[in-house]
Motif scaffolding. Structure first.
Motif, short mmCIF file in Angstrom:
data_model
loop_
_atom_site.label_atom_id
_atom_site.label_comp_id
_atom_site.label_asym_id
_atom_site.label_seq_id
_atom_site.Cartn_x
_atom_site.Cartn_y
_atom_site.Cartn_z
N ASP A 188 0.66 -1.22 0.26
CA ASP A 188 0.00 -0.01 0.06
C ASP A 188 1.00 1.24 -0.12
N CYS A 189 2.16 1.31 0.30
CA CYS A 189 2.76 2.32 0.20
C CYS A 189 3.51 2.65 -1.23
N PRO A 190 3.31 3.96 -1.68
CA PRO A 190 3.62 4.20 -3.04
C PRO A 190 5.18 4.01 -3.21
N CYS B 30 12.03 3.21 -2.31
CA CYS B 30 12.51 2.79 -0.94
C CYS B 30 12.80 1.08 -0.96
N THR B 31 14.14 0.80 -1.01
CA THR B 31 14.45 -0.41 -1.03
C THR B 31 15.57 -0.64 0.10
N PRO B 32 15.90 -1.92 0.42
CA PRO B 32 16.90 -2.31 1.44
C PRO B 32 18.32 -1.43 1.06
N TYR B 33 18.69 -1.22 -0.11
CA TYR B 33 19.81 -0.47 -0.45
C TYR B 33 19.61 0.74 -0.21
N ASP B 34 18.50 1.60 -0.32
CA ASP B 34 18.44 2.91 -0.11
C ASP B 34 17.22 3.15 0.78
N PRO B 35 16.93 2.68 1.90
CA PRO B 35 15.70 2.89 2.69
C PRO B 35 15.31 4.32 3.04
N ILE B 36 14.18 4.78 2.66
CA ILE B 36 13.66 5.58 3.21
C ILE B 36 12.67 5.67 4.55
N GLY B 37 12.11 4.67 4.49
CA GLY B 37 11.43 4.30 5.90
C GLY B 37 12.11 3.29 6.89
N PRO B 38 11.75 3.22 8.07
CA PRO B 38 12.63 2.22 9.18
C PRO B 38 12.29 0.88 8.72
N CYS B 39 10.97 0.69 8.21
CA CYS B 39 10.64 -0.74 7.93
C CYS B 39 11.19 -1.60 6.81
N LYS C 91 11.22 -4.96 4.62
CA LYS C 91 12.31 -5.35 4.20
C LYS C 91 12.07 -7.02 4.05
N ASN C 92 11.32 -7.57 4.47
CA ASN C 92 10.92 -9.03 4.64
C ASN C 92 10.12 -9.20 3.31
#
Length: 365
Positions: A331-333, A339-348, A357-358
């Motif tokens: 649901d997150c745009p 937002c990816t594990p290589y350059d995360p925007i959010g803490p999840c 991440k999962n």
């Protein structure tokens, strides 16, 4: 001590039987149900084993606020980064905190700007590093009661060098989730209780969840059969119109918890209000050092100050709603795009306990 063979908990025949039992019981449900787990490692196991695919459509398992780095406030990350960039100190942190974004910087980015930040695996590593360092060394003490216990035991029992401090952002899971339930911010029909944190806190504290909110609550381990057994017991409770605490992880969790660990925590820490990222301030949910251990408190030693302009979630990020189980990563745009594990925007999106991440690692786009 005999070794526990974990293979049996992933035996395909046992898993199939549990799945079939759940489907049989689910057919009796009067309405669709939502089951929330509050442990990031449960989400990791659920995705890794593809357990949602084994459930009927009227059972939805959602992830709750069970990832410690995800609920660590930007306010704390910002404050310790500012100190680390200004002062000649060494910051010690777990690896999964390195990429967690603060308002403007992560620890990783601050390190690239010259901050002395070192990854450690435990407080014990940190103490050894401090013994060899001429600098003040601050351990960014993150995690729930599972990691609060070794922090407390180390400060109480070990010979700690004078240059070692902690910045506590430890949180107490049961009180945090209880307050969120009272506030109406999270909504579900039942709870899968955390396997790690309950090892320390026990299950007694969760009786109030069953009694106060009528929530069937079952502790689970981390293998496929562990989690399916917990779901089976929950569905059975709902069909029997019961709401009680049960233990599907009794090879590890005791009802009263680990009393030695609880004693260490009680001797070193007290509970106070704590800011949970995106969820706000929750009373009696954070661990701070008692007066007898204040000499280790980095917040006092370095007179750390805070500002009110911290940013918990960047524009477009839905982590706060994902942590509450109101949305899924899909649901997150930003999910899987910006937002990816290589350059995360959010803490999840950072830790193996983070829901985003999962889902990213599991290819759930």
């Amino acid at each position: 001590m005999s070794k526990i063979k974990l293979d049996v908990y992933n035996d395909p025949e046992i898993v199939r039987k549990l799945s079939n039992f759940i489907k049989k019981e689910a057919a009796k449900l009067e309405k669709p149900i939502r089951i929330m787990h509050i442990c990031g490692t449960h989400e990791n196991s659920i995705v890794r084993f593809g357990l949602r695919d084994l459930l009927p459509k009227n059972i939805t398992v959602i992830a709750g606020p069970g990832c410690p780095v995800c609920v660590t406030s930007s306010r704390d990350i910002d404050a310790i980064i500012e100190l680390t960039l200004k002062e000649d100190i060494k910051l010690l942190t777990f690896g999964d905190m390195l990429k967690v974004p603060g308002s403007r910087l992560s620890f990783f980015r601050a390190k690239s700007m010259g901050a002395d930040i070192e990854m450690i695996y435990s407080i014990f590593d940190g103490i050894e590093i401090a013994k060899k360092s001429s600098k003040p060394c601050i351990f960014f003490a993150c995690g729930f009661e599972t990691t609060a216990a070794p922090t407390a035991a180390a400060l109480r029992d070990l010979d700690i060098p004078n240059n070692f401090y902690i910045y506590s952002v430890h949180k107490y899971t049961p009180n945090g989730v209880y307050a969120l339930l009272k506030s109406g911010k999270i909504s579900m029909d039942a709870l899968i209780l955390p396997g790690h944190a309950s090892t320390i806190s026990g299950l007694k504290t969760y009786e109030r969840f069953a009694e106060g909110f009528g929530l069937p609550s079952v502790a689970a381990g981390f293998e496929a059969a562990d989690i399916l057994l917990a779901i089976a017991l929950i569905v059975k409770q709902i069909n029997n119109r019961e709401a009680k605490v049960e233990n599907a992880y009794n090879r590890v969790i005791e009802y009263e918890g680990n009393k030695k660990a609880q004693k260490a925590i009680d001797e070193v820490f007290y509970l106070t209000s704590s800011i949970w990222r995106g969820l706000g301030e929750i009373e009696n949910s954070g661990y701070e050092l008692k007066d007898e251990y204040k000499r280790f408190d980095a917040k006092e030693e370095f007179n750390i100050t805070y500002t009110d302009d911290y940013i918990e979630h960047q524009k477009g990020c839905k982590c706060n709603e994902i942590i509450l189980g109101n949305l899924t990563p899909k649901d997150c745009p930003l999910f899987g795009k910006r937002c990816t594990p290589y350059d995360p925007i959010g803490p999840c999106m950072v830790s193996d306990e983070g829901t985003c991440k999962n889902w990213y690692d599991g290819g759930l786009f």
